[in-house]
Design a protein around this motif. Structure first.
Motif, PDB file in Angstrom:
ATOM      1  N   THR A 132       0.827  -1.202   0.000  1.00 50.32           N
ATOM      2  CA  THR A 132       0.000   0.000   0.000  1.00 50.32           C
ATOM      3  C   THR A 132       0.860   1.251   0.000  1.00 50.32           C
ATOM      4  O   THR A 132       0.497   2.270  -0.599  1.00 50.32           O
ATOM      5  N   ALA A 133       2.007   1.194   0.657  1.00 48.47           N
ATOM      6  CA  ALA A 133       2.930   2.334   0.633  1.00 48.47           C
ATOM      7  C   ALA A 133       3.368   2.642  -0.796  1.00 48.47           C
ATOM      8  O   ALA A 133       3.489   3.812  -1.185  1.00 48.47           O
ATOM      9  N   LEU A 134       3.589   1.607  -1.597  1.00 51.65           N
ATOM     10  CA  LEU A 134       3.947   1.821  -3.007  1.00 51.65           C
ATOM     11  C   LEU A 134       2.812   2.531  -3.746  1.00 51.65           C
ATOM     12  O   LEU A 134       3.050   3.412  -4.589  1.00 51.65           O
ATOM     13  N   GLN A 135       1.570   2.165  -3.441  1.00 49.83           N
ATOM     14  CA  GLN A 135       0.426   2.832  -4.069  1.00 49.83           C
ATOM     15  C   GLN A 135       0.332   4.290  -3.614  1.00 49.83           C
ATOM     16  O   GLN A 135       0.005   5.182  -4.403  1.00 49.83           O
ATOM     17  N   LEU A 136       0.647   4.535  -2.355  1.00 43.27           N
ATOM     18  CA  LEU A 136       0.633   5.902  -1.834  1.00 43.27           C
ATOM     19  C   LEU A 136       1.686   6.762  -2.523  1.00 43.27           C
ATOM     20  O   LEU A 136       1.445   7.944  -2.790  1.00 43.27           O
ATOM     21  N   VAL A 137       2.832   6.183  -2.801  1.00 43.79           N
ATOM     22  CA  VAL A 137       3.877   6.927  -3.515  1.00 43.79           C
ATOM     23  C   VAL A 137       3.329   7.433  -4.843  1.00 43.79           C
ATOM     24  O   VAL A 137       3.564   8.585  -5.236  1.00 43.79           O
ATOM     25  N   ASP A 138       2.579   6.586  -5.521  1.00 43.97           N
ATOM     26  CA  ASP A 138       2.017   6.981  -6.816  1.00 43.97           C
ATOM     27  C   ASP A 138       1.011   8.117  -6.657  1.00 43.97           C
ATOM     28  O   ASP A 138       1.033   9.087  -7.433  1.00 43.97           O
ATOM     29  N   ASP A 139       0.125   8.029  -5.673  1.00 43.13           N
ATOM     30  CA  ASP A 139      -0.853   9.102  -5.451  1.00 43.13           C
ATOM     31  C   ASP A 139      -0.155  10.419  -5.128  1.00 43.13           C
ATOM     32  O   ASP A 139      -0.520  11.480  -5.663  1.00 43.13           O
ATOM     33  N   LEU A 140       0.833  10.373  -4.263  1.00 44.23           N
ATOM     34  CA  LEU A 140       1.529  11.591  -3.853  1.00 44.23           C
ATOM     35  C   LEU A 140       2.319  12.198  -5.005  1.00 44.23           C
ATOM     36  O   LEU A 140       2.413  13.422  -5.132  1.00 44.23           O
ATOM     37  N   THR A 141       2.864  11.346  -5.854  1.00 47.38           N
ATOM     38  CA  THR A 141       3.582  11.834  -7.028  1.00 47.38           C
ATOM     39  C   THR A 141       2.632  12.509  -7.997  1.00 47.38           C
ATOM     40  O   THR A 141       2.935  13.566  -8.573  1.00 47.38           O
ATOM     41  N   ARG A 142       1.462  11.919  -8.191  1.00 47.53           N
ATOM     42  CA  ARG A 142       0.476  12.514  -9.088  1.00 47.53           C
ATOM     43  C   ARG A 142       0.005  13.875  -8.563  1.00 47.53           C
ATOM     44  O   ARG A 142      -0.209  14.812  -9.345  1.00 47.53           O
ATOM     45  N   MET A 143      -0.154  14.014  -7.260  1.00 50.57           N
ATOM     46  CA  MET A 143      -0.534  15.302  -6.684  1.00 50.57           C
ATOM     47  C   MET A 143       0.501  16.366  -7.033  1.00 50.57           C
ATOM     48  O   MET A 143       0.150  17.504  -7.391  1.00 50.57           O
ATOM     49  N   SER A 144       1.762  16.006  -6.951  1.00 50.52           N
ATOM     50  CA  SER A 144       2.829  16.955  -7.273  1.00 50.52           C
ATOM     51  C   SER A 144       2.830  17.316  -8.753  1.00 50.52           C
ATOM     52  O   SER A 144       2.997  18.483  -9.130  1.00 50.52           O
ATOM     53  N   THR A 145       2.627  16.320  -9.603  1.00 50.44           N
ATOM     54  CA  THR A 145       2.607  16.567 -11.049  1.00 50.44           C
ATOM     55  C   THR A 145       1.445  17.475 -11.439  1.00 50.44           C
ATOM     56  O   THR A 145       1.593  18.386 -12.261  1.00 50.44           O
ATOM     57  N   LEU A 146       0.282  17.259 -10.853  1.00 50.18           N
ATOM     58  CA  LEU A 146      -0.875  18.105 -11.134  1.00 50.18           C
ATOM     59  C   LEU A 146      -0.630  19.545 -10.674  1.00 50.18           C
ATOM     60  O   LEU A 146      -1.023  20.506 -11.352  1.00 50.18           O
ATOM     61  N   THR A 147       0.029  19.690  -9.534  1.00 53.26           N
ATOM     62  CA  THR A 147       0.371  21.024  -9.040  1.00 53.26           C
ATOM     63  C   THR A 147       1.319  21.724 -10.007  1.00 53.26           C
ATOM     64  O   THR A 147       1.186  22.923 -10.283  1.00 53.26           O
ATOM     65  N   GLU A 148       2.274  20.973 -10.533  1.00 52.61           N
ATOM     66  CA  GLU A 148       3.205  21.529 -11.515  1.00 52.61           C
ATOM     67  C   GLU A 148       2.458  22.030 -12.748  1.00 52.61           C
ATOM     68  O   GLU A 148       2.796  23.078 -13.311  1.00 52.61           O
ATOM     69  N   HIS A 149       1.417  21.310 -13.176  1.00 53.35           N
ATOM     70  CA  HIS A 149       0.625  21.747 -14.328  1.00 53.35           C
ATOM     71  C   HIS A 149      -0.047  23.099 -14.052  1.00 53.35           C
ATOM     72  O   HIS A 149      -0.141  23.955 -14.945  1.00 53.35           O
ATOM     73  N   ILE A 150      -0.523  23.290 -12.818  1.00 53.89           N
ATOM     74  CA  ILE A 150      -1.158  24.558 -12.452  1.00 53.89           C
ATOM     75  C   ILE A 150      -0.146  25.697 -12.533  1.00 53.89           C
ATOM     76  O   ILE A 150      -0.412  26.761 -13.121  1.00 53.89           O
ATOM     77  N   ALA A 151       1.030  25.467 -11.948  1.00 51.35           N
ATOM     78  CA  ALA A 151       2.073  26.496 -11.989  1.00 51.35           C
ATOM     79  C   ALA A 151       2.531  26.771 -13.416  1.00 51.35           C
ATOM     80  O   ALA A 151       2.816  27.915 -13.780  1.00 51.35           O
ATOM     81  N   ASP A 152       2.580  25.733 -14.227  1.00 49.63           N
ATOM     82  CA  ASP A 152       3.008  25.907 -15.614  1.00 49.63           C
ATOM     83  C   ASP A 152       2.001  26.751 -16.406  1.00 49.63           C
ATOM     84  O   ASP A 152       2.387  27.510 -17.303  1.00 49.63           O
ATOM     85  N   THR A 153       0.724  26.635 -16.080  1.00 46.57           N
ATOM     86  CA  THR A 153      -0.290  27.470 -16.727  1.00 46.57           C
ATOM     87  C   THR A 153      -0.024  28.941 -16.430  1.00 46.57           C
ATOM     88  O   THR A 153      -0.103  29.798 -17.324  1.00 46.57           O
ATOM     89  N   ALA A 154       0.298  29.243 -15.175  1.00 49.14           N
ATOM     90  CA  ALA A 154       0.620  30.627 -14.811  1.00 49.14           C
ATOM     91  C   ALA A 154       1.853  31.109 -15.571  1.00 49.14           C
ATOM     92  O   ALA A 154       1.891  32.255 -16.047  1.00 49.14           O
ATOM     93  N   ARG A 155       2.840  30.242 -15.703  1.00 44.81           N
ATOM     94  CA  ARG A 155       4.074  30.624 -16.407  1.00 44.81           C
ATOM     95  C   ARG A 155       3.810  30.868 -17.888  1.00 44.81           C
ATOM     96  O   ARG A 155       4.305  31.845 -18.462  1.00 44.81           O
ATOM     97  N   ARG A 156       3.040  30.006 -18.518  1.00 39.97           N
ATOM     98  CA  ARG A 156       2.781  30.125 -19.952  1.00 39.97           C
ATOM     99  C   ARG A 156       2.002  31.388 -20.287  1.00 39.97           C
ATOM    100  O   ARG A 156       2.213  31.985 -21.344  1.00 39.97           O
TER     101      ARG A 156
END
Length: 221
Positions: free
Chosen positions: A82-106
């Motif tokens: 389950t910890a491995l699955q949590l790593v994936d969820d937490l990574t996706r949260m970070s990637t989605l946040t990066e997309h938001i910041a990238d929209t502001a940059r673009r």
């Protein structure tokens, strides 16, 4: 020998909490960059998210090492997998946040969020921070009440997302197609961030108790 295993398991749990704390900080930064058309903050957020994503490798390596060298069984095996699955969820949260910041940059120096929907996006950002905060609490306490609270907060995000889409599709929308596309994607990023935060709560509850309450069933996404 099992003492060492549980020490390593606690270290892995600390890594997961650290990733979640960073996601909470990053989503607040990304929202501020978005609403303030702040290029410097957007770029700092993107770098910060990349560092968080890089933490995935260390957490995955720790979990796989436990599987390979410690031969966990029963509840121990459930916690590692389950910890491995949590790593994936937490990574996706970070990637989605990066997309938001990238929209502001673009879109800099223009505002990526038109005035008619700024209030909705502001509330989505605040709700995302609350969800990440609650996910940190669940990772710390594994309390079913905290996990249920995540579900309730997710309902708030879903309502905001529906209102955002309704505003974009309304007859009076006169902010152009590009803005409509940007705002639609931003709404999706916030909504998915919330979904993964809820999954963190559900998976943590299952990891520590082996129980899936009816109200907290893991949903297919």
């Amino acid at each position: 020998m099992r003492t060492r295993f549980h020490e390593h398991l606690e270290q892995l749990a600390d890594q997961l909490r650290a990733m979640c704390v960073r996601n909470r900080e990053a989503i607040a930064m990304a929202t501020d960059a978005l609403l303030g058309a702040d290029l410097e903050l957007a770029e700092r957020t993107i770098d910060y998210c990349a560092e968080t994503v890089a933490m995935r490798d260390g957490a995955e390596h720790a979990a796989v090492t436990l599987l390979a060298l410690e031969a966990p069984v029963a509840g121990e095996l459930r916690r590692v997998v389950t910890a491995l699955q949590l790593v994936d969820d937490l990574t996706r949260m970070s990637t989605l946040t990066e997309h938001i910041a990238d929209t502001a940059r673009r879109r800099h120096p223009a505002d990526a969020v038109p005035e008619p929907v700024r209030n909705l996006v502001t509330h989505m950002g605040e709700t995302a921070v609350d969800l990440a905060d609650a996910a940190v609490d669940v990772l710390t306490t594994a309390d079913p009440g905290d996990a249920a609270d995540l579900d309730a907060r997710d309902d708030t995000m879903d309502d905001l997302h529906r209102d955002l889409l309704a505003a974009i599709l309304a007859e009076g929308w006169d902010n152009g197609t590009a803005a409509a596309v940007d705002v639609t994607l931003l709404g999706r990023y916030y909504e998915r961030f919330a979904d993964h935060a809820v999954e963190v709560g559900r998976r943590t509850l299952y990891m520590t108790t082996g129980r899936r309450d009816d109200a907290l069933q893991l949903r297919e996404r």
